[in-house]
Design a protein around this motif. Sequence first.
Motif, PDB file in Angstrom:
ATOM      1  N   ALA A   1     -19.677  12.383  41.085  1.00 17.95           N
ATOM      2  CA  ALA A   1     -19.850  11.509  41.837  1.00 17.95           C
ATOM      3  C   ALA A   1     -19.526  10.710  42.961  1.00 17.95           C
ATOM      4  N   PHE A   2     -20.006  11.289  44.067  1.00 16.13           N
ATOM      5  CA  PHE A   2     -20.203  10.656  45.653  1.00 16.13           C
ATOM      6  C   PHE A   2     -20.378   9.000  46.069  1.00 16.13           C
ATOM      7  N   LEU A   3     -18.409   9.033  46.176  1.00 18.08           N
ATOM      8  CA  LEU A   3     -18.252   7.808  46.090  1.00 18.08           C
ATOM      9  C   LEU A   3     -17.615   7.227  47.536  1.00 18.08           C
ATOM     10  N   SER A   4     -18.519   6.493  47.824  1.00 16.91           N
ATOM     11  CA  SER A   4     -18.356   6.238  49.659  1.00 16.91           C
ATOM     12  C   SER A   4     -18.553   4.397  49.944  1.00 16.91           C
ATOM     13  N   VAL A   5     -17.864   3.499  50.365  1.00 12.24           N
ATOM     14  CA  VAL A   5     -17.983   2.570  51.264  1.00 12.24           C
ATOM     15  C   VAL A   5     -18.427   2.540  52.309  1.00 12.24           C
ATOM     16  N   LYS A   6     -18.486   3.210  52.732  1.00  8.57           N
ATOM     17  CA  LYS A   6     -19.889   3.186  54.309  1.00  8.57           C
ATOM     18  C   LYS A   6     -20.925   4.482  54.392  1.00  8.57           C
TER      19      LYS A   6
ATOM     20  N   GLN B   1      -9.076   2.351  46.012  1.00  9.36           N
ATOM     21  CA  GLN B   1      -8.881   1.208  47.458  1.00  9.36           C
ATOM     22  C   GLN B   1      -8.559   2.157  48.737  1.00  9.36           C
ATOM     23  N   LYS B   2      -8.278   3.085  47.992  1.00  4.56           N
ATOM     24  CA  LYS B   2      -7.540   4.513  49.075  1.00  4.56           C
ATOM     25  C   LYS B   2      -9.599   4.182  50.189  1.00  4.56           C
ATOM     26  N   LEU B   3     -10.443   4.171  49.797  1.00  3.76           N
ATOM     27  CA  LEU B   3     -11.712   4.720  50.639  1.00  3.76           C
ATOM     28  C   LEU B   3     -11.464   3.092  50.819  1.00  3.76           C
ATOM     29  N   ILE B   4     -11.417   1.720  50.916  1.00  7.90           N
ATOM     30  CA  ILE B   4     -11.768   0.711  51.337  1.00  7.90           C
ATOM     31  C   ILE B   4     -10.733   0.812  52.351  1.00  7.90           C
ATOM     32  N   ASP B   5      -9.513   1.217  52.520  1.00  3.80           N
ATOM     33  CA  ASP B   5      -8.421   1.020  53.665  1.00  3.80           C
ATOM     34  C   ASP B   5      -8.872   2.032  54.606  1.00  3.80           C
ATOM     35  N   GLY B   6      -9.431   3.061  54.544  1.00  5.94           N
ATOM     36  CA  GLY B   6      -9.745   3.475  55.488  1.00  5.94           C
ATOM     37  C   GLY B   6      -9.615   4.862  55.157  1.00  5.94           C
TER      38      GLY B   6
ATOM     39  N   ALA C   1     -10.021   7.459  53.648  1.00  7.27           N
ATOM     40  CA  ALA C   1     -10.731   8.555  53.711  1.00  7.27           C
ATOM     41  C   ALA C   1     -12.203   7.902  53.563  1.00  7.27           C
ATOM     42  N   ASP C   2     -13.530   8.399  54.252  1.00 10.21           N
ATOM     43  CA  ASP C   2     -15.219   7.964  54.415  1.00 10.21           C
ATOM     44  C   ASP C   2     -15.517   8.726  52.796  1.00 10.21           C
ATOM     45  N   ALA C   3     -15.076   8.883  52.272  1.00 12.74           N
ATOM     46  CA  ALA C   3     -15.825   9.800  51.393  1.00 12.74           C
ATOM     47  C   ALA C   3     -14.898  10.184  50.135  1.00 12.74           C
ATOM     48  N   THR C   4     -15.332  10.337  48.791  1.00 18.09           N
ATOM     49  CA  THR C   4     -14.537  11.119  48.063  1.00 18.09           C
ATOM     50  C   THR C   4     -15.982  11.508  46.856  1.00 18.09           C
ATOM     51  N   LEU C   5     -14.813  12.185  45.811  1.00 21.67           N
ATOM     52  CA  LEU C   5     -15.911  12.745  44.816  1.00 21.67           C
ATOM     53  C   LEU C   5     -14.945  12.621  43.658  1.00 21.67           C
ATOM     54  N   LEU C   6     -15.771  12.022  42.328  1.00 25.84           N
ATOM     55  CA  LEU C   6     -14.791  11.793  41.498  1.00 25.84           C
ATOM     56  C   LEU C   6     -15.603  12.054  40.128  1.00 25.84           C
ATOM     57  N   ALA C   7     -14.674  12.430  38.718  1.00 25.43           N
ATOM     58  CA  ALA C   7     -16.260  12.515  38.056  1.00 25.43           C
ATOM     59  C   ALA C   7     -16.475  11.586  37.435  1.00 25.43           C
ATOM     60  N   MET C   8     -17.885  12.195  37.187  1.00 21.80           N
ATOM     61  CA  MET C   8     -18.525  10.484  36.912  1.00 21.80           C
ATOM     62  C   MET C   8     -18.210  10.608  34.993  1.00 21.80           C
ATOM     63  N   ALA C   9     -17.438  11.141  34.608  1.00 24.33           N
ATOM     64  CA  ALA C   9     -16.777  11.182  33.148  1.00 24.33           C
ATOM     65  C   ALA C   9     -16.398   9.476  32.723  1.00 24.33           C
TER      66      ALA C   9
END
Length: 315
Positions: free
Chosen positions: A115-120, A165-170, A172-180
């Motif tokens: 899964a692609f995750l980003s708050v930006k 929370q690390k994404l919210i804190d900036g 990193a701008d994005a990450t990948l996590l397992a959808m499962a």
Amino acid sequence: MTLQSPQAFARIGTRGSPLALMQARLVRSLLATTHGVPEDDITIEVLSTGGDRSQASNASLSEIGGKGLFTKEIDDAMLSGRVDIGVHSSKDVATRLPDGLLLAAFLEREDARDAFLSVKVASLDHLAERAKFGTSSIRRAAQVLRQRPDLQIVPFRGNVGTRLQKLIDGVADATLLAMAGLNRLGEGHRATGQMDPEIFLPAPAQGAIGIAARSDDRRMADLVGALDHAPTNLTISAERAMLAVLDGSCRTPVGALTRLNGDTISLKGQILSLDGQTAFESAATGRDPLAVGRQVGEDLLAQAGTEFLSKWAVQ
């Protein structure tokens, strides 16, 4: 820390992360329902693993020991008789288990995609030039750099809540996590999108819960075996057979995608350089998962050569 009384029909060893506990509780529920025993008769023992203790350092798993970091203490507890079974995310299980242990069952596989995750931004393509991409998976880093070599890879570990929370804190701008994992935690809505598994091949065995037991404990292996999901067992067996040929661990970027059509297994495997700029792929189809896995692994080795794996494995 034990979550139930010591008089147990079965004793489950697990890590203490929210996802690991959810998976252990699922196995407890299934064992209780399948065998007609109260859930209170199945204990859950939380064990601190090296992988858990290393979270604060934010170091890549490949730098500090690989997959066994998340299973060693649970394996030791099984071998000593402290617990009867270990519940794992299958992608964390070493290709070769310690003597005296076996993988007795796999629960039905969840969504294996990343899964692609980003708050930006909405997708990988929308990230700004030289944006920070957070991951401590060398597979994900290599696959991301293959598509976006301009991105900066930054270390990124922790449970799902910590990474969000690390994404919210900036950090990193994005990450990948397992959808499962997101789905099992009821956090699937956090995903900004899903990666195409034909391009971003998942980690071998991603999305499947594996249950280990002692090989000399036939009673427990049979009790756990009743939970086995045969189609998942086929796919995971093929992917682990491929890894065995490659001597795969957290030290080389490896991806795998398996599909089933009836009892026919189609496996696609991939190995990459750490910078993502070199990649080899192979595919095979058949009914014997071990044969299919070995065929793909051997073809990847033949294409890349042992020198490639030696060059690009994390030292």
